[in-house]
Design a protein around this motif. Structure first.
Motif, PDB file in Angstrom:
ATOM      1  N   LYS A   1       0.799  -1.427  -0.125  1.00 43.70           N
ATOM      2  CA  LYS A   1       0.183  -0.276   0.290  1.00 43.70           C
ATOM      3  C   LYS A   1       0.488   1.130  -0.092  1.00 43.70           C
ATOM      4  O   LYS A   1       0.572   2.300  -0.749  1.00 43.70           O
ATOM      5  CB  LYS A   1      -0.718   0.373   1.389  1.00 43.70           C
ATOM      6  CG  LYS A   1      -2.021   1.082   1.263  1.00 43.70           C
ATOM      7  CD  LYS A   1      -3.028   0.648  -0.110  1.00 43.70           C
ATOM      8  CE  LYS A   1      -3.815   1.892  -0.224  1.00 43.70           C
ATOM      9  NZ  LYS A   1      -4.576   1.500   1.442  1.00 43.70           N
TER      10      LYS A   1
ATOM     11  N   SER B   1       2.343   1.871  -3.547  1.00 48.51           N
ATOM     12  CA  SER B   1       1.150   2.390  -4.636  1.00 48.51           C
ATOM     13  C   SER B   1       0.588   3.600  -4.236  1.00 48.51           C
ATOM     14  O   SER B   1       0.639   5.043  -5.004  1.00 48.51           O
ATOM     15  CB  SER B   1      -0.072   1.312  -4.059  1.00 48.51           C
ATOM     16  OG  SER B   1      -0.319   0.054  -4.355  1.00 48.51           O
TER      17      SER B   1
ATOM     18  N   GLU C   1      -5.782   1.068  -7.013  1.00 50.79           N
ATOM     19  CA  GLU C   1      -6.235  -0.547  -7.623  1.00 50.79           C
ATOM     20  C   GLU C   1      -5.246  -1.165  -8.536  1.00 50.79           C
ATOM     21  O   GLU C   1      -4.639  -2.028  -7.744  1.00 50.79           O
ATOM     22  CB  GLU C   1      -7.336  -0.309  -7.486  1.00 50.79           C
ATOM     23  CG  GLU C   1      -8.528   0.131  -6.332  1.00 50.79           C
ATOM     24  CD  GLU C   1      -9.136   1.489  -6.086  1.00 50.79           C
ATOM     25  OE1 GLU C   1      -9.346   1.768  -5.426  1.00 50.79           O
ATOM     26  OE2 GLU C   1      -8.536   2.564  -7.111  1.00 50.79           O
TER      27      GLU C   1
ATOM     28  N   LEU D   1      -5.580  -3.643  -0.105  1.00 50.84           N
ATOM     29  CA  LEU D   1      -6.439  -1.733  -0.840  1.00 50.84           C
ATOM     30  C   LEU D   1      -8.036  -1.827   0.634  1.00 50.84           C
ATOM     31  O   LEU D   1      -8.185  -0.661   0.677  1.00 50.84           O
ATOM     32  CB  LEU D   1      -8.253  -2.840  -1.450  1.00 50.84           C
ATOM     33  CG  LEU D   1      -7.241  -2.325  -3.483  1.00 50.84           C
ATOM     34  CD1 LEU D   1      -9.086  -3.701  -3.887  1.00 50.84           C
ATOM     35  CD2 LEU D   1      -6.575  -1.318  -3.465  1.00 50.84           C
TER      36      LEU D   1
END
Length: 452
Positions: free
Chosen positions: A103, A106, A120, A319
């Protein structure tokens, strides 16, 4: 077949460096700067000591239970039910590491390089890459890491020269002005990241020489500690603690300040192209450790069957975790160090006691006493240990006994950096001496003597 993988001492040291250092790009270094201000670069000595202790315990476990990884050792020591419960706790801990890395990476990509791409999509592509390497073994990750980590390390050390025109010593003065309490607090934050060295417990079966395994891990830890110290020193000297403490990704912003010429002003792209593969190796190591831990419950020798479901499990949970960068930063800075200390300290103390009772003589990497090689190895061990202790004492003595003048602060800084560098060189000498001893021992089996 994961139980047949073997990595050498150089690969081990660089893997440790990649696992611990690459996460600093997306870690909360700004939290460290916010606490200890211009003295933030003194924040690595205690985490380095903690990681070396963890590496020592893992080496002792490798010596006491050869050919077994940490999960298998827990089953042997604690039995089926208690050992299984502890392994579940370790799997949850590794899952937390993976979730933070996936995460965090990302969010880093979305905020710095791909602002219009949904997080995502970035996350799924990153996990697919991780699942691809999950079909291989640690040997593949170690070989790929040998390409990227040295280049990333060299470029990180070159930042001082590339940013020489932006650097100002006045921004880090007065040195040791924040107090020992704040410096101690800033040493707690990195323990969460340095605790990732426990991941190598899943690959103890890949080590055939415990003493050399420990020396390689210690060298890797010191590479990380010294490099991050220099990076923090550069960050503070270029931006000052006020600006650095407010940036989510300070190292990336730091690299953006490099302007070598009018046409070469995007050095961050070069750094990113080296950092991303090295960081991917870090995540792959954690993912392989997760697969080893899950597979240990079924006694499986092949882990490919677990790759697909584990990967999609990480996609879904990543997510849902950490809705914002602020949540990620808060957990990484304040919660993860507590989790590391609560889980690792009692577990490793318990396992070390058992390992001492089951310890076997390490005849594979023995250097006969009286040889020049043994004297060199022994001197490197003592020099490295005394240098690390000297780093700690330098900070304490500099704060308690020296005045707060510019000269006293610079003297403390020079001594601290010099001792840290000596410890790094000594760890390299120790690792090379043990490796040379291993080779001489193999030759002596044929010649019948060991002469050096």
């Amino acid at each position: 077949m994961i139980h047949k993988q073997v990595i050498n001492h150089r690969q081990t040291a660089w893997l440790v460096g990649s696992v611990l250092m690459t996460a600093m790009m997306i870690s909360s270094l700004h939290k460290i700067v916010a606490v200890s201000k211009m003295d933030a670069w003194f924040s690595q000595i205690m985490p380095v000591g903690f990681a070396i202790v963890v590496a020592f315990v893992l080496a002792e476990l490798s010596r006491a239970y050869p050919g077994k990884n940490l999960f298998e050792i827990l089953f042997i020591v604690c039995g089926k039910w208690i050992g299984g419960l502890i392994n579940v706790i370790l799997l949850i801990y590794i899952w937390i590491i993976l979730t933070l890395d996936i995460k965090g990476a990302s969010e880093f990509f979305r905020e710095t390089l791909l602002p219009r791409t949904p997080v995502e999509i970035i996350l799924i592509v990153f996990v697919l890459l991780m699942m691809y390497y999950g079909r291989t073994s640690l040997e593949v990750a170690a070989r790929v890491n040998e390409i990227y980590f040295p280049a990333y390390f060299i470029l990180s050390m070159m930042l001082y020269f590339l940013l020489g025109n932006e650097y100002s010593v006045e921004r880090i003065e007065p040195i040791l002005s924040t107090g020992l309490g704040q410096i101690f607090a800033s040493n707690i934050f990195p323990i969460g990241i340095y605790g990732d060295i426990l991941l190598f417990g899943a690959f103890l079966h890949a080590s055939t020489h415990p003493r050399l395994f420990f020396a390689a891990m210690k060298h890797g830890v010191l590479i990380v500690g010294f490099t991050v110290t220099i990076l923090l020193l550069i960050l503070l000297g270029v931006m000052g603690f006020t600006i650095a403490s407010r940036l989510h990704f300070p190292i990336f912003i730091l690299v953006q300040q490099i302007h070598v010429t009018d046409f070469l002003d995007r050095i961050e792209i070069i750094l990113f192209s080296l950092w991303f593969p090295a960081f991917t190796i870090k995540v792959i190591v954690a993912y392989l450790a997760f697969l080893v831990g899950v597979g240990s419950f079924g006694g499986q020798q092949h882990y490919n069957a677990l790759n697909l479901p584990s990967g999609w499990f990480l996609v879904v949970t990543s997510l849902l975790a950490f809705p914002s960068v602020q949540d990620f930063d808060t957990f990484l800075s304040y919660t993860l160090p507590v989790i590391v200390l609560i889980i690792q300290v009692p577990l490793l103390l318990f396992l070390y006691i058992h390992a001492r009772f089951n310890r076997k003589m390490d005849t594979q990497v023995s250097i006969p006493k009286g040889t020049r090689l043994y004297r060199f190895y022994n001197s490197m061990v003592w020099i490295g240990g005394l240098a690390l202790i000297g780093c700690f004492l330098t900070v304490v003595i500099g704060d308690l006994f020296l005045d707060k003048s510019v000269f006293a602060g610079l003297l403390t800084a020079i001594v601290y950096i010099a001792l840290f560098f000596i410890a790094l060189l000594a760890s390299y000498g120790e690792m090379q001496a043990l490796n040379h001893g291993k080779q001489k021992l193999a030759q002596s089996k044929q010649a019948g003597s060991f002469r050096q």
